[in-house]
Design an enzyme around this catalytic site. Structure first.
Site, PDB file in Angstrom:
ATOM      1  N   HIS A 190      60.026  33.843  63.322  1.00  0.00           N
ATOM      2  CA  HIS A 190      59.693  33.776  64.737  1.00  0.00           C
ATOM      3  C   HIS A 190      60.941  33.970  65.621  1.00  0.00           C
ATOM      4  CE1 HIS A 190      55.672  32.527  63.665  1.00  0.00           C
ATOM      5  NE2 HIS A 190      56.136  31.460  63.030  1.00  0.00           N
TER       6      HIS A 190
ATOM      7  N   ASP B 244      65.405  24.999  71.003  1.00  0.00           N
ATOM      8  CA  ASP B 244      64.962  23.683  70.524  1.00  0.00           C
ATOM      9  C   ASP B 244      65.188  23.581  69.015  1.00  0.00           C
ATOM     10  OD1 ASP B 244      63.025  25.665  70.095  1.00  0.00           O
ATOM     11  OD2 ASP B 244      61.379  24.225  70.063  1.00  0.00           O
TER      12      ASP B 244
END
Length: 319
Positions: free
Chosen positions: A244, A13
């Protein structure tokens, strides 16, 4: 004998740290990227697809197929919230790059994944960097999908630390908790990388600025990360960003740099803690069955050699 390269699909995403991860993967001989699939999360799904094409253009890898994924959650709910305050309206720090022309694969992301895994059972590694809606749909549509996966690496969860959406919940699982709970109930071939380890990995502001002019991707990454750095400065009072998505890619590239604990996972789909990930750590013999009992055991990252991981990732970003 040469090293065998993992066949990798990235479900993504993008998203600034997704952009980092995808481009690092493009600079990594350990993997052969055979597809990108897109999902909502940092941005809405159509923007994620547009950004996937942009990343492939930057990498000179426009032959890699892009399959657009779900625009609704696994429960069929229209998405009305994305992390634009972290990544910008365009997902790339409001740099507003010109759109890139690209033709989406005719299949949905779920169908694309099902066909790849069916044709090459046991060989496909999927790196899921956003909500796992596409994976849940694939498992729901084809019961053999989970069994024939080679490996599924999921970025998500906060097992023994606070979340980043609220004290209970990490963003990807918050984005579609029904999908996450479904996926953890259907496959043992999962490695989970949550905030327990990604908050140990950081890039400093000076390191990100220092990428400018380096390698094929350095200037692009230095540019888009300025917005991301400002978010971290405002939210965490730190002149650095949490790593992340690249840390999740590091599991694919260098799994030995992580420490793992096996367990069964539930993701809460109701209550104030909706999206919270709860793991049975296998430290007690329970005297009666419970909602974790019959779930597959997966591997959860609980520690990481953060210095080595971040140094290797930075090197690839500027190579």
């Amino acid at each position: 004998m040469g090293m065998s390269r993992k066949k990798l699909v990235i479900d993504t995403d993008p998203g600034i740290d997704d952009g980092m991860a995808v481009l690092i993967a493009m600079n990594s001989e350990e993997v052969d990227i055979i597809g990108l699939t897109t999902v909502f999360g940092n941005v809405y799904t159509p923007t994620a697809t547009r950004n996937a094409f942009k990343l492939l253009e930057i990498a000179g890898r426009t032959q890699i197929p892009v399959a657009e994924g779900a625009q609704r959650t696994f429960a069929g709910i229209e998405k009305d919230w994305v992390a634009d305050f972290v990544h910008g309206d365009d997902g790339f720090g409001n740099m507003n790059f010109p759109d890139v022309k690209g033709e989406k694969d005719s299949r949905s992301a779920a169908d694309f994944l099902i066909e790849l895994v069916r044709e090459q059972p046991g060989e496909i590694c999927i790196l899921a960097l956003g909500p796992v809606t596409n994976l849940a749909l694939a498992m729901q549509q084809d019961p053999s999908f989970a069994r024939n996966l080679g490996e599924l690496v999921i970025l998500g969860g906060a097992f023994f630390v606070n979340g980043n959406v609220n004290p209970a919940t990490e963003a990807n699982f918050f984005g579609d908790p029904e999908a996450a709970d479904f996926v953890f109930g259907h496959s043992a071939k999962i490695k989970v990388v949550g905030l327990d380890v990604t908050h140990s990995c950081t890039f400093t502001g000076s390191e990100l600025k220092g990428l400018h002019g380096k390698g094929r991707f350095g200037t692009f990454l230095s540019s888009i990360t300025a917005f991301y750095l400002k978010y971290h400065q405002d939210s965490y009072d730190m002149d650095a960003v949490y790593v992340h998505d690249p840390a999740a890619l590091a599991v694919v590239l260098w799994p030995s740099l992580f420490t793992w604990r096996p367990g069964q996972i539930r993701v809460l789909t109701e209550s104030v803690a909706r999206g919270m990930s709860v793991m049975d750590t296998q430290l007690k013999r329970w005297n009666r069955p419970h909602p974790w009992t019959d779930r597959p055991k997966v591997q959860v990252a609980v520690a990481v050699n953060a210095q080595e991981v971040t140094q290797r990732l930075l090197q690839r970003m500027g190579a």
